[in-house]
Design a protein around this motif. Sequence first.
Motif, PDB file in Angstrom:
ATOM      1  N   ASP A  59       0.842  -1.197   0.000  1.00 61.67           N
ATOM      2  CA  ASP A  59       0.000   0.000   0.000  1.00 61.67           C
ATOM      3  C   ASP A  59       0.882   1.254   0.000  1.00 61.67           C
ATOM      4  O   ASP A  59       2.074   1.182   0.299  1.00 61.67           O
ATOM      5  CB  ASP A  59      -0.905   0.002   1.231  1.00 61.67           C
ATOM      6  CG  ASP A  59      -1.963  -1.086   1.164  1.00 61.67           C
ATOM      7  OD1 ASP A  59      -2.381  -1.425   0.033  1.00 61.67           O
ATOM      8  OD2 ASP A  59      -2.361  -1.596   2.227  1.00 61.67           O
ATOM      9  N   PRO A  60       0.291   2.408  -0.316  1.00 61.02           N
ATOM     10  CA  PRO A  60       1.085   3.637  -0.275  1.00 61.02           C
ATOM     11  C   PRO A  60       1.720   3.864   1.095  1.00 61.02           C
ATOM     12  O   PRO A  60       1.145   3.518   2.133  1.00 61.02           O
ATOM     13  CB  PRO A  60       0.062   4.727  -0.595  1.00 61.02           C
ATOM     14  CG  PRO A  60      -1.001   4.031  -1.369  1.00 61.02           C
ATOM     15  CD  PRO A  60      -1.088   2.652  -0.796  1.00 61.02           C
ATOM     16  N   ILE A  61       2.886   4.461   1.086  1.00 59.25           N
ATOM     17  CA  ILE A  61       3.645   4.731   2.308  1.00 59.25           C
ATOM     18  C   ILE A  61       3.628   6.237   2.558  1.00 59.25           C
ATOM     19  O   ILE A  61       3.912   7.025   1.658  1.00 59.25           O
ATOM     20  CB  ILE A  61       5.089   4.221   2.163  1.00 59.25           C
ATOM     21  CG1 ILE A  61       5.087   2.698   2.001  1.00 59.25           C
ATOM     22  CG2 ILE A  61       5.942   4.637   3.357  1.00 59.25           C
ATOM     23  CD1 ILE A  61       6.360   2.160   1.391  1.00 59.25           C
ATOM     24  N   LEU A  62       3.298   6.610   3.764  1.00 64.20           N
ATOM     25  CA  LEU A  62       3.249   8.019   4.145  1.00 64.20           C
ATOM     26  C   LEU A  62       4.585   8.441   4.738  1.00 64.20           C
ATOM     27  O   LEU A  62       5.069   7.823   5.696  1.00 64.20           O
ATOM     28  CB  LEU A  62       2.129   8.249   5.160  1.00 64.20           C
ATOM     29  CG  LEU A  62       2.048   9.642   5.795  1.00 64.20           C
ATOM     30  CD1 LEU A  62       1.727  10.708   4.757  1.00 64.20           C
ATOM     31  CD2 LEU A  62       0.997   9.655   6.915  1.00 64.20           C
ATOM     32  N   VAL A  63       5.181   9.476   4.161  1.00 58.29           N
ATOM     33  CA  VAL A  63       6.384  10.090   4.723  1.00 58.29           C
ATOM     34  C   VAL A  63       5.958  11.446   5.271  1.00 58.29           C
ATOM     35  O   VAL A  63       5.531  12.324   4.507  1.00 58.29           O
ATOM     36  CB  VAL A  63       7.487  10.266   3.658  1.00 58.29           C
ATOM     37  CG1 VAL A  63       8.742  10.865   4.292  1.00 58.29           C
ATOM     38  CG2 VAL A  63       7.809   8.944   2.990  1.00 58.29           C
TER      39      VAL A  63
END
Length: 414
Positions: free
Chosen positions: A392-396
């Motif tokens: 899934d998308p990774i939040l930075v």
Amino acid sequence: FTDFASVAAHLRGLGFFYWDLSLERIGRTLHWLEDLVPAMQRRPAAAHIVGTNGKGSTATFLAALGRAHGLRAGLYTSPHFLSVRERILVDGRLLPEDEWVVCANFVRQAGGESLTYFEFVTALAAVAFARAGVDLAVWEAGLGARSDAVTALPVDLVLFTPIGLDHENILGEGLAAIARDKADALVAGRGIEAAVTAGQEPAVLEILQHAAERLGCPLLTPSEVIVWPEGARLGLAGAHQQDNAYLALAGWRWLVGRFGFADAEARRLDGLRRAFIPGRLQFIPSAPERGLPALILDGAHNAHGLRALHSALRQMGIRPGAVIFSALADKDMRAAGAALSALTAGPIFVPPVQDNPRAAKSEDLVALLGPRAQPAADLNAALSLAAAATSDPILVCGSLYLLGEFYTLHPEYL
């Protein structure tokens, strides 16, 4: 100064994180600059953006609204990601390096040797805007307002974004102390004629109201100035950006009434749509050729910002599979920890912010953030660990300096 490299070297020598909070030095330099740079005696319309969260977005929206109506707009924001040149924009563009040199030499002649980093760049921006002949100058506050260099500048309007807990070790402990510091943007002698505030906690609103009464200027809300245009599309993603855009739109309408600028709804909508800042809910698609998973970049770093980020992602139906987070040591992670943990059910990787004396230690953040948090050696290591943990998308998110490290590695996304 002979070239931009010598200007940049001088700024580095001043100490990026050195503060000596006072308005005396910057005030004296600005006064002397009016004699050195005659164009500074011409006052553009000017707005000062003060608050805890949303300052950069609100300032960007306001400058974009001015540009959409044909004004030459100067925008001053901080911090920067890769180059200090990012802090000063005229018509959405970086100043040429040779213009930085000219402006820096004027500041030096006007006593700039005594200024701190932020003061020097603020004075330089004032010279640059004057030489460019901007019609509208939009100034984002740096740290608070009472002793922040931007407060030494003349402005017509102050916009208050939501005020919350941040920089308590500098601005004072507790929400009331922080609000009083930021309310001191409303001081006599600046030419302020009005202020507009976003939604605030009742105690904060009371402090702002008292400050406005002392100055004798109205404190307005956006809805008292203009009706939000239904169907507006924003260049910055996230439901919370509507609040920032609404505040900027109200500021624009007040400036229109005060200065007689041209104004049209179609142009307003165009300005809101064209606004852009890197690192504000910025979506980066998967790029296997660059070794990058799908990413979301955002500068939320305190409890208020992280809750707004969580709400925005939830409304978009996005649940990050993992989070990469880091912050500076002066942030209150006790309050932010729960908001950060709510962003994902997956792991939270915590690299240190590199080459920053204010950076929090990874192990200290991990201890505060709970059992799903684990340290990472650096941002690259965190990206690899997160990519291995989820598809899934990774939040930075977190410190803008952490995002700066990402843009250093991948400047094509800046």
